[in-house]
Structure formats: C-alpha cells, structure tokens
Write a protein that holds these residues in place. Structure first.
Motif, short mmCIF file in Angstrom:
data_model
loop_
_atom_site.label_atom_id
_atom_site.label_comp_id
_atom_site.label_asym_id
_atom_site.label_seq_id
_atom_site.Cartn_x
_atom_site.Cartn_y
_atom_site.Cartn_z
N GLY A 1 35.95 37.58 42.52
CA GLY A 1 34.52 37.48 42.26
C GLY A 1 33.69 38.31 43.23
N LYS A 2 34.03 38.25 44.50
CA LYS A 2 33.27 39.01 45.50
C LYS A 2 33.40 40.51 45.28
CE LYS A 2 33.23 35.52 49.10
NZ LYS A 2 33.62 35.14 50.46
N ASP A 3 34.61 40.97 44.95
CA ASP A 3 34.84 42.38 44.68
C ASP A 3 34.04 42.80 43.44
OD1 ASP A 3 36.01 44.93 45.13
OD2 ASP A 3 37.65 44.47 43.76
N ALA A 4 33.99 41.94 42.44
CA ALA A 4 33.23 42.25 41.22
C ALA A 4 31.75 42.45 41.54
CB ALA A 4 33.40 41.12 40.21
N LEU A 5 31.18 41.56 42.35
CA LEU A 5 29.76 41.71 42.70
C LEU A 5 29.51 42.99 43.48
CD1 LEU A 5 28.38 38.20 43.71
CD2 LEU A 5 27.75 39.62 41.77
N GLN A 6 30.39 43.28 44.43
CA GLN A 6 30.24 44.50 45.23
C GLN A 6 30.30 45.75 44.34
OE1 GLN A 6 29.45 44.59 48.48
NE2 GLN A 6 29.25 46.79 48.24
N LYS A 7 31.27 45.80 43.44
CA LYS A 7 31.41 46.96 42.56
C LYS A 7 30.25 47.06 41.58
CE LYS A 7 36.31 47.70 43.12
NZ LYS A 7 37.65 47.70 42.54
N ALA A 8 29.75 45.92 41.11
CA ALA A 8 28.58 45.93 40.21
C ALA A 8 27.36 46.51 40.92
CB ALA A 8 28.30 44.53 39.69
N LYS A 9 27.17 46.14 42.19
CA LYS A 9 26.04 46.67 42.96
C LYS A 9 26.18 48.17 43.19
CE LYS A 9 25.07 42.34 45.29
NZ LYS A 9 25.20 41.54 46.51
N GLU A 10 27.40 48.61 43.48
CA GLU A 10 27.64 50.02 43.78
C GLU A 10 27.58 50.90 42.53
OE1 GLU A 10 31.51 50.15 45.61
OE2 GLU A 10 30.81 49.12 47.42
N LYS A 11 28.16 50.45 41.43
CA LYS A 11 28.35 51.30 40.24
C LYS A 11 27.38 51.03 39.09
CE LYS A 11 32.03 53.23 42.03
NZ LYS A 11 32.12 54.63 42.36
N ASN A 12 26.68 49.90 39.13
CA ASN A 12 25.72 49.53 38.09
C ASN A 12 26.29 49.74 36.67
OD1 ASN A 12 23.31 48.55 37.11
ND2 ASN A 12 22.37 50.58 37.04
N PRO A 13 27.34 49.00 36.30
CA PRO A 13 27.96 49.19 34.98
C PRO A 13 27.02 48.76 33.85
CG PRO A 13 28.80 47.21 36.02
CD PRO A 13 27.94 47.90 37.04
N SER A 14 27.27 49.33 32.67
CA SER A 14 26.51 48.93 31.48
C SER A 14 26.98 47.57 30.96
CB SER A 14 26.71 49.95 30.36
OG SER A 14 26.36 51.22 30.77
N LEU A 15 28.28 47.30 31.19
CA LEU A 15 28.89 46.09 30.65
C LEU A 15 29.90 45.54 31.65
CD1 LEU A 15 29.37 44.23 28.14
CD2 LEU A 15 31.07 45.89 27.38
N VAL A 16 29.96 44.20 31.73
CA VAL A 16 30.95 43.52 32.56
C VAL A 16 31.75 42.60 31.65
CG1 VAL A 16 31.33 41.96 34.52
CG2 VAL A 16 29.42 43.58 34.57
N VAL A 17 33.07 42.73 31.70
CA VAL A 17 33.98 41.82 31.00
C VAL A 17 34.57 40.94 32.11
CG1 VAL A 17 36.06 41.61 29.60
CG2 VAL A 17 34.43 43.47 29.16
N LEU A 18 34.24 39.66 32.07
CA LEU A 18 34.39 38.79 33.23
C LEU A 18 35.21 37.54 32.93
CD1 LEU A 18 33.32 38.12 36.15
CD2 LEU A 18 31.29 37.17 35.02
N ASP A 19 36.27 37.33 33.71
CA ASP A 19 37.06 36.10 33.62
C ASP A 19 36.31 34.99 34.37
OD1 ASP A 19 39.19 34.37 33.11
OD2 ASP A 19 40.37 35.09 34.80
N TRP A 20 36.51 33.76 33.96
CA TRP A 20 35.87 32.61 34.62
C TRP A 20 36.59 32.25 35.91
CZ3 TRP A 20 32.99 28.34 31.76
CH2 TRP A 20 32.66 27.28 32.61
N MET A 21 37.92 32.13 35.82
CA MET A 21 38.70 31.62 36.96
C MET A 21 39.17 32.78 37.83
SD MET A 21 40.67 28.57 34.94
CE MET A 21 40.92 29.48 33.43
N LEU A 22 38.45 33.00 38.92
CA LEU A 22 38.73 34.10 39.84
C LEU A 22 38.86 33.57 41.26
CD1 LEU A 22 35.96 36.56 38.60
CD2 LEU A 22 38.42 36.80 38.22
N PRO A 23 39.61 34.29 42.10
CA PRO A 23 39.66 33.92 43.52
C PRO A 23 38.32 34.20 44.20
CG PRO A 23 41.40 35.51 42.96
CD PRO A 23 40.50 35.39 41.77
N GLU A 24 38.04 33.47 45.25
CA GLU A 24 36.89 33.64 46.14
C GLU A 24 35.56 33.16 45.55
OE1 GLU A 24 36.68 37.74 47.32
OE2 GLU A 24 38.53 37.60 48.51
N MET A 25 35.34 33.41 44.28
CA MET A 25 34.06 33.10 43.66
C MET A 25 34.29 33.06 42.15
SD MET A 25 30.80 35.56 44.18
CE MET A 25 29.16 34.92 44.01
N SER A 26 33.86 32.02 41.47
CA SER A 26 34.14 31.91 40.03
C SER A 26 33.36 32.93 39.22
CB SER A 26 33.79 30.50 39.53
OG SER A 26 32.39 30.36 39.40
#
Length: 110
Positions: free
Chosen positions: A36-61
């Motif tokens: 989850g934390k890596d996803a947020l960091q990459k979203a901030k850096e790359k500003n994707p048009s779309l996120v395909v996101l699993d619910w059950m993730l390490p560190e942050m749901s």
C-alpha cells in the motif's frame, strides 16, 4: 498518441504476471506496486490515469490507499480483490473506488 499510465497494485506476483501483459496489450504503460505504501508513493510520483488496486496489501490496506488517492486525485480506481462479500463491495465503492471486481477470475486456473 501517448499511452495512459496504469498503476497495478497487488502483493501476489502471479496476479501481476497474469494481468500486466493484457493491460499492456490494451495500450497502457504499467507501473506495479506490491504494498500500500509503495502504491501511494508511485501514484504521487507518476500520477496514473487508472489504478487497479487489491484490498489486502501489506503495510496499508487497499481501502486506506483508495481513501488517500481520492484525497489527491480523481484518477480511476478499480478494486480487484478476493473479498466477495456485498458489504465489502459497498465499502470499496464508498471510499472512492469506481468499480469493484472479485477474484479469482473465472477464466484463470492458478
């Protein structure tokens, strides 16, 4: 025409390996994250048009990630998760997901 960036977030390598080629074939530039934390960091850096996101993730749901993504952007968010309960679907949509798809996918034999 420039490819849209898609952030694919799942902690299971098999899911990433299965989904990534199909999404690339559809013309997306793919970025992956396994936490989850890596996803947020990459979203901030790359500003994707779309996120395909699993619910059950390490560190942050995925729910927490979805909530944070909604605070910063109106990017598309699709929850793709093994959580099949109707209540979970409602929660996912209420925190900001645009759609909610359940795993396993019927066409896949892991």
């Amino acid at each position: 025409m420039m490819a849209h960036t898609l952030l694919l977030v799942d902690d299971e390598e098999k899911v990433l390996e299965f989904m990534e080629p199909f999404l690339r074939q559809e013309g997306f530039q793919i970025i992956t994250a396994k936490t989850g934390k890596d996803a947020l960091q990459k979203a901030k850096e790359k500003n994707p048009s779309l996120v395909v996101l699993d619910w059950m993730l390490p560190e942050m749901s995925g729910i927490e990630v979805c909530r944070e993504l909604r605070k910063m952007s109106r990017m598309g968010i699709i929850m793709v998760t093994a959580r099949t309960d109707e209540t979970d679907k409602i929660i996912g949509l209420e925190v900001g997901a645009d759609d909610y798809i359940t795993k396993p996918f019927p066409c896949v034999n892991w």
